[in-house]
Design an enzyme around this catalytic site. Structure first.
Site, PDB file in Angstrom:
ATOM      1  N   CYS A 332     -43.065  49.629  41.928  1.00 28.59           N
ATOM      2  CA  CYS A 332     -44.478  49.329  42.157  1.00 28.59           C
ATOM      3  C   CYS A 332     -45.372  50.318  41.404  1.00 28.59           C
ATOM      4  O   CYS A 332     -45.419  50.294  40.180  1.00 28.59           O
ATOM      5  CB  CYS A 332     -44.762  49.311  43.657  1.00 28.59           C
ATOM      6  SG  CYS A 332     -46.291  48.460  44.097  1.00 28.59           S
ATOM      7  N   HIS A 427     -40.510  45.808  46.158  1.00 28.94           N
ATOM      8  CA  HIS A 427     -39.999  46.809  47.090  1.00 28.94           C
ATOM      9  C   HIS A 427     -38.782  46.236  47.816  1.00 28.94           C
ATOM     10  O   HIS A 427     -38.704  45.041  48.067  1.00 28.94           O
ATOM     11  CB  HIS A 427     -41.052  47.141  48.154  1.00 28.94           C
ATOM     12  CG  HIS A 427     -42.239  47.880  47.636  1.00 28.94           C
ATOM     13  ND1 HIS A 427     -42.237  49.235  47.418  1.00 28.94           N
ATOM     14  CD2 HIS A 427     -43.476  47.445  47.306  1.00 28.94           C
ATOM     15  CE1 HIS A 427     -43.426  49.617  46.984  1.00 28.94           C
ATOM     16  NE2 HIS A 427     -44.195  48.552  46.906  1.00 28.94           N
TER      17      HIS A 427
END
Length: 486
Positions: A332, A427
């Site tokens: 991310c 994630h």
């Protein structure tokens, strides 16, 4: 409907774990249970099935209840972006950035939203277990409070107060709370619990009696030190300061502790691997030269943490790591940092509008106002399946070689030409055993292949069983207004 609120004598006294354990305990008795936290502050968030975000602890508590997480379980979430400001999330959606002083003055306006979410959960369950935030004894925050006694009194939910004996001064903490609470708030407290006791419980019998005598509150039990809690995802970054790296093992993986590190629980599965030594590198320490893999984790403020990373000298360490043939994975915000540039033309993250990235991936990122929030699944380029979620602002362009493919056919992430540097927005890539087997095999390690969800579920059952033995469950149920089934 029945409801019970667990408040604490401070932060990190174990409220989240106790609520999760009680949720599983009552769910195991056949009840429909829901968790609730009116207001949370954490950068460790989870994505709900309907595309919102809530605190990680409430998502864990939903798992304990064996139900999918929803935005009603945590209607107000504050995600710190600086020392004095935070992103405000209301019922799963961004609602602007608030400065601490301004939020304290305006948070009372959110009470109606909080109560609406609570009533929605009440309507669908036999029991709602509510978690407070911080401590109700922080009387300077009592005006407009929606997290502790302000909520309890507005919703008429009885309170049980938790003291952490591992910190010491637990008698003073509980008796002191009784002293400083005003009469109306004090009347909401129906009993107390002691948490994190090590050793022979009989040694603190006199202490518990002293607390009961001085407060008039019912002694509802004392929980032992719950070793299984270490297998649960943590919500607060404070636990990273205590994370031990363990003995030297076959593969060494490290992650720098960025100042706004987010969603770090996704690496719990690596810490459990028998052939992996996983460690967080604190500020002021170099990235170790013998690491096999460096993970750049997610962050709430990419540009600010990119500057923080450089201030620590970690950019130099990372470049040397790559020259030695080491592997790098960016997740991310960490993925965004690995590119050539990161731009924030509208100042969504702060005053800095652009910065050069680390230049390890041939991509560029532009921050955008729309936040991506969704559960995802797919396959790594090598074929192993993964399940995870996306939670980010920004769009990254230029990847010639994706790291993975989502099930909807969308590519995600990027891989360097030599395959040693990679990054993606997803994630949770290490949560599923199949994906972890593939990722660790590239480093020369053999994974145990256990899904992290299995470990978490087993830990919740162990904690529920321990609380069943330690707490006065019939009295807790009676305080909540619940009639236990035989």
């Amino acid at each position: 409907m029945a409801a019970l609120m667990i408040q604490g004598c401070g932060s990190d006294v174990g409220k989240s774990v106790l609520v999760a354990g009680l949720c599983r305990l009552f769910a195991n008795r056949g009840l429909t249970v829901r968790p609730f936290k009116p207001q949370n502050m954490s950068n460790n968030a989870a994505v709900t099935a309907d595309g919102g975000e809530i605190g990680r602890a409430q998502a864990l508590q939903a798992i304990a209840c064996r139900t999918p997480p929803t935005v009603d379980m945590n209607p107000v979430l504050l995600k710190p972006q600086s020392d004095v400001g935070a992103q405000l999330v209301v019922r799963g959606r961004m609602a602007g950035t608030w400065q601490a002083r301004g939020y304290q003055a305006r948070k009372g306006a959110l009470l109606d939203t909080v109560l609406e979410s609570f009533r929605a959960l009440e309507a669908q369950s036999d029991l709602v277990i509510v978690e407070g935030a911080g401590s109700p004894a922080e009387t300077n925050l009592r005006v407009h409070d929606i997290a502790n006694m302000g909520f309890a009194r507005a919703a008429d939910v009885p309170v049980v107060l938790v003291g952490d004996i591992d910190r010491g001064h637990v008698i003073a903490a509980l008796v002191g709370a009784h002293v400083v609470l005003d009469e109306g708030d004090r009347a909401m407290v129906r009993g107390f619990l002691i948490n994190k006791f090590r050793g022979d419980p009989s040694l603190f019998q006199d202490g518990r009696a002293e607390i009961a005598r001085r407060t008039g509150w019912k002694d509802l039990g004392m929980a032992p030190w719950l070793a299984a809690a270490r297998r649960l995802p943590a919500e607060d970054a404070v636990v990273l300061d205590r994370a031990a790296s363990g003995d030297r093992r076959k593969v060494r993986i490290v992650a720098p502790m960025l100042s706004r590190i987010a969603n770090f629980d996704e690496f719990d599965a690596l810490r459990a691997e028998p052939e992996v030594e996983f460690a967080y590198v604190p500020p002021g320490s170099p990235l170790p030269g013998d690491a096999d893999l460096v993970i750049l984790p997610g962050t709430k403020a990419t540009l600010a943490d990119l500057a923080f990373l450089r201030a620590q000298g970690w950019d130099v360490d990372l470049a040397a790591h790559v020259r030695r043939g080491g592997h790098v994975l960016g997740v991310c915000g960490g993925y965004q940092m690995l590119g050539r540039t990161v731009s924030d033309p509208d100042g969504l993250e702060g005053e800095v509008r652009a910065a050069e990235g680390l230049g390890l991936l041939d991509v560029e990122t532009v921050m955008t106002g729309e936040k991506t929030l969704r559960p995802v699944s797919g396959r790594l380029v090598g074929g192993a399946r993964f399940e995870g979620y996306e939670m980010h602002i920004g769009r990254t362009h230029g990847a010639a070689r994706p790291m993975l493919w989502l099930d909807d056919g969308t590519p995600d992430g990027a891989v360097s030409p030599d395959g040693r540097v990679r990054g993606a927005y997803v994630h949770g890539l290490f949560e599923r055993g199949e994906a972890r087997v593939a990722l660790l095999a590239e480093l020369g390690a053999v994974s145990d292949g256990v899904d992290q969800s299995v470990r978490v579920d087993q830990a919740l059952d162990e904690i529920a069983a321990a609380l069943e033995r330690a707490f006065d469950i019939p009295s807790l149920a009676a305080i909540a207004g619940l009639e236990l089934r035989s």
